[in-house]
Design an enzyme around this catalytic site. Structure first.
Site, PDB file in Angstrom:
ATOM      1  N   HIS A 147      72.985  58.549  -7.290  1.00 36.21           N
ATOM      2  CA  HIS A 147      72.638  57.467  -8.211  1.00 36.21           C
ATOM      3  C   HIS A 147      73.415  56.199  -7.849  1.00 36.21           C
ATOM      4  CE1 HIS A 147      70.995  55.690 -11.799  1.00 36.21           C
ATOM      5  NE2 HIS A 147      72.195  55.419 -12.272  1.00 36.21           N
TER       6      HIS A 147
ATOM      7  N   TYR B 241      62.695  63.331 -17.558  1.00 33.94           N
ATOM      8  CA  TYR B 241      63.720  64.334 -17.221  1.00 33.94           C
ATOM      9  C   TYR B 241      64.834  64.439 -18.268  1.00 33.94           C
ATOM     10  CZ  TYR B 241      66.232  60.255 -15.224  1.00 33.94           C
ATOM     11  OH  TYR B 241      66.830  59.038 -15.027  1.00 33.94           O
ATOM     12  N   GLU B 242      64.930  63.448 -19.165  1.00 36.11           N
ATOM     13  CA  GLU B 242      66.032  63.495 -20.129  1.00 36.11           C
ATOM     14  C   GLU B 242      65.872  64.637 -21.124  1.00 36.11           C
ATOM     15  OE1 GLU B 242      66.940  59.486 -21.646  1.00 36.11           O
ATOM     16  OE2 GLU B 242      66.112  58.755 -19.761  1.00 36.11           O
TER      17      GLU B 242
ATOM     18  N   SER C 211      65.918  50.690 -13.697  1.00 32.79           N
ATOM     19  CA  SER C 211      67.286  50.682 -13.175  1.00 32.79           C
ATOM     20  C   SER C 211      67.514  49.473 -12.280  1.00 32.79           C
ATOM     21  CB  SER C 211      67.552  51.936 -12.341  1.00 32.79           C
ATOM     22  OG  SER C 211      67.233  53.082 -13.079  1.00 32.79           O
TER      23      SER C 211
ATOM     24  N   HIS D 161      71.299  50.982 -18.562  1.00 33.73           N
ATOM     25  CA  HIS D 161      70.178  50.692 -19.450  1.00 33.73           C
ATOM     26  C   HIS D 161      70.711  50.219 -20.795  1.00 33.73           C
ATOM     27  CE1 HIS D 161      66.851  53.307 -17.442  1.00 33.73           C
ATOM     28  NE2 HIS D 161      67.445  52.497 -16.599  1.00 33.73           N
TER      29      HIS D 161
ATOM     30  N   MET E 273      61.001  58.607 -10.462  1.00 31.83           N
ATOM     31  CA  MET E 273      61.016  59.537 -11.599  1.00 31.83           C
ATOM     32  C   MET E 273      60.543  58.874 -12.889  1.00 31.83           C
ATOM     33  SD  MET E 273      64.780  61.138 -10.835  1.00 31.83           S
ATOM     34  CE  MET E 273      65.331  61.501  -9.153  1.00 31.83           C
ATOM     35  N   SER E 274      59.775  57.797 -12.781  1.00 34.24           N
ATOM     36  CA  SER E 274      59.373  57.067 -14.005  1.00 34.24           C
ATOM     37  C   SER E 274      57.986  56.461 -13.835  1.00 34.24           C
ATOM     38  CB  SER E 274      60.394  55.955 -14.284  1.00 34.24           C
ATOM     39  OG  SER E 274      60.314  54.938 -13.307  1.00 34.24           O
TER      40      SER E 274
ATOM     41  N   ALA F 173      63.209  51.589  -9.873  1.00 36.01           N
ATOM     42  CA  ALA F 173      63.877  51.776  -8.588  1.00 36.01           C
ATOM     43  C   ALA F 173      63.193  52.969  -7.924  1.00 36.01           C
ATOM     44  CB  ALA F 173      65.358  52.057  -8.798  1.00 36.01           C
TER      45      ALA F 173
ATOM     46  N   ASN G 290      66.457  53.110  -1.495  1.00 36.37           N
ATOM     47  CA  ASN G 290      66.867  54.092  -0.476  1.00 36.37           C
ATOM     48  C   ASN G 290      65.637  54.594   0.262  1.00 36.37           C
ATOM     49  OD1 ASN G 290      66.577  55.460  -3.316  1.00 36.37           O
ATOM     50  ND2 ASN G 290      66.070  57.064  -1.827  1.00 36.37           N
TER      51      ASN G 290
ATOM     52  N   HIS H 174      63.343  58.552 -19.720  1.00 37.47           N
ATOM     53  CA  HIS H 174      62.613  59.274 -18.681  1.00 37.47           C
ATOM     54  C   HIS H 174      62.223  60.678 -19.149  1.00 37.47           C
ATOM     55  CE1 HIS H 174      65.171  56.336 -16.598  1.00 37.47           C
ATOM     56  NE2 HIS H 174      64.235  56.292 -15.674  1.00 37.47           N
TER      57      HIS H 174
HETATM   58  N1  HPA Z   1      63.590  59.664  -5.430  1.00 40.97           N
HETATM   59  C1  HPA Z   1      63.311  59.641  -6.737  1.00 40.97           C
HETATM   60  N2  HPA Z   1      63.640  58.649  -7.539  1.00 40.97           N
HETATM   61  C2  HPA Z   1      64.295  57.606  -7.002  1.00 40.97           C
HETATM   62  C3  HPA Z   1      64.627  57.571  -5.644  1.00 40.97           C
HETATM   63  C4  HPA Z   1      64.254  58.648  -4.818  1.00 40.97           C
HETATM   64  O1  HPA Z   1      64.511  58.694  -3.595  1.00 40.97           O
HETATM   65  N3  HPA Z   1      65.275  56.391  -5.444  1.00 40.97           N
HETATM   66  C5  HPA Z   1      65.327  55.754  -6.632  1.00 40.97           C
HETATM   67  N4  HPA Z   1      64.736  56.494  -7.586  1.00 40.97           N
END
Ligand code: HPA
Length: 269
Positions: free
Chosen positions: A242, A83-84, A28, A59, A206-207, A111, A230, A81
């Site tokens: 997001h 989670y998809e 991302s 993407h 998450m990846s 990210a 973040n 991912h």
């Molecule tokens: N948690 C999980 N996945 C993420 C985060 C997060 O804080 N920031 C960017 N991807």
């Protein structure tokens, strides 16, 4: 399990002269790196058997072959991912395809949220190890004895040194740390982040972890870098979303693109 041979054959037929040495998966916010690729051949994932539909906003879902800094690369612009669809091996064919095309190294980008105050949103982190907190593996169902993958030095120390050098050349602060993989797609709870911190994690996402496991399974050397978008849940007053994640991606994304460019200029040809 879909073999990578049909995809590799299609790629060879469309870009016969290409001999990629380095595969790169853009996460991302990193998509624009593909613009740096010279003499591009672009192939949609839709034309490659076993490749995912790129699902998440931002993407592109395409393979970009060409060169950066004189190094032949195969750039996967967009990943799927776990989670998809709850499928941990969704990136297996793409990673195997890179191996099949002759890549020796895989660079992974993502990210991530930061668990350490030093690494603020907008910064870049070199991953030195991971914690697979999901309990799932992209190698579930694999029967080859090579499924028992050695994960010591999975994040290649020599490649790590090359990124440290690139960072100092480019005057970019490069944080380092351990990445913990959560399933998503919900963000973590503050209690989960506290637990993750106690377990030794510095960044959360998450990846990436399934791709690292797959890359090691196929014998590719790995380096992975996060753009910190973040502070993780409970660590700041900013609400996680997001959109917020993507807003902070810019500065870090520019720095990471510069790092990748410098790394590839110095990559052994
Ligand atoms: N948690 C999980 N996945 C993420 C985060 C997060 O804080 N920031 C960017 N991807």
């Amino acid at each position: 399990m879909m073999s990578a041979k049909p995809a590799a054959a299609i790629i060879r037929s469309k870009a016969a002269e290409r001999q990629p040495k380095v595969g790169i998966i853009l996460g991302s916010g990193l998509g624009p790196f593909a613009d740096q690729v010279e003499n591009q051949t672009v192939i949609s994932y839709n034309d490659l058997p076993g490749f995912p539909d790129a699902g998440v906003e931002g993407h592109a879902g395409q393979l970009v072959l060409g060169s950066v800094g004189g190094t032949e690369v195969a750039v996967l612009q967009g990943r799927a991912h776990y989670y998809e669809k709850g499928q941990a091996d969704v990136m297996r064919t793409p990673v195997e395809t890179l191996k099949e095309l002759g890549c020796e190294t895989l660079l992974l980008t993502n990210a991530a949220g930061s668990l350490v105050p030093e690494a603020q949103p907008g910064s870049v982190m070199l991953l030195t190890d991971h914690i697979n907190f999901t309990g799932v593996s992209p190698l579930f169902g694999e029967t080859e004895s090579s499924r028992f993958v050695d994960m010591v030095d999975a994040y290649d120390p020599t490649l790590g040194d090359q990124f440290r050098k690139a960072a100092s050349e480019k005057d970019i602060t490069l944080h380092e740390g351990v990445y913990i993989w959560f399933c998503g797609p919900s963000f973590e709870t503050p209690a989960e982040i506290k637990a993750a911190k106690n377990l030794g994690a510095d960044a959360v996402g998450m990846s990436t972890v399934p791709e690292v496991i797959l890359a090691r399974f196929y014998g590719l050397k790995v380096a992975a870098l996060s753009i910190i978008t973040n502070m993780a849940a409970g660590m700041s007053d900013v609400a996680l979303s997001h959109d917020q994640t993507m807003e902070n991606a810019n500065q870090a994304s520019n720095d990471l693109q510069a790092l990748l460019g410098e790394f590839l200029s110095n990559y052994e040809k």
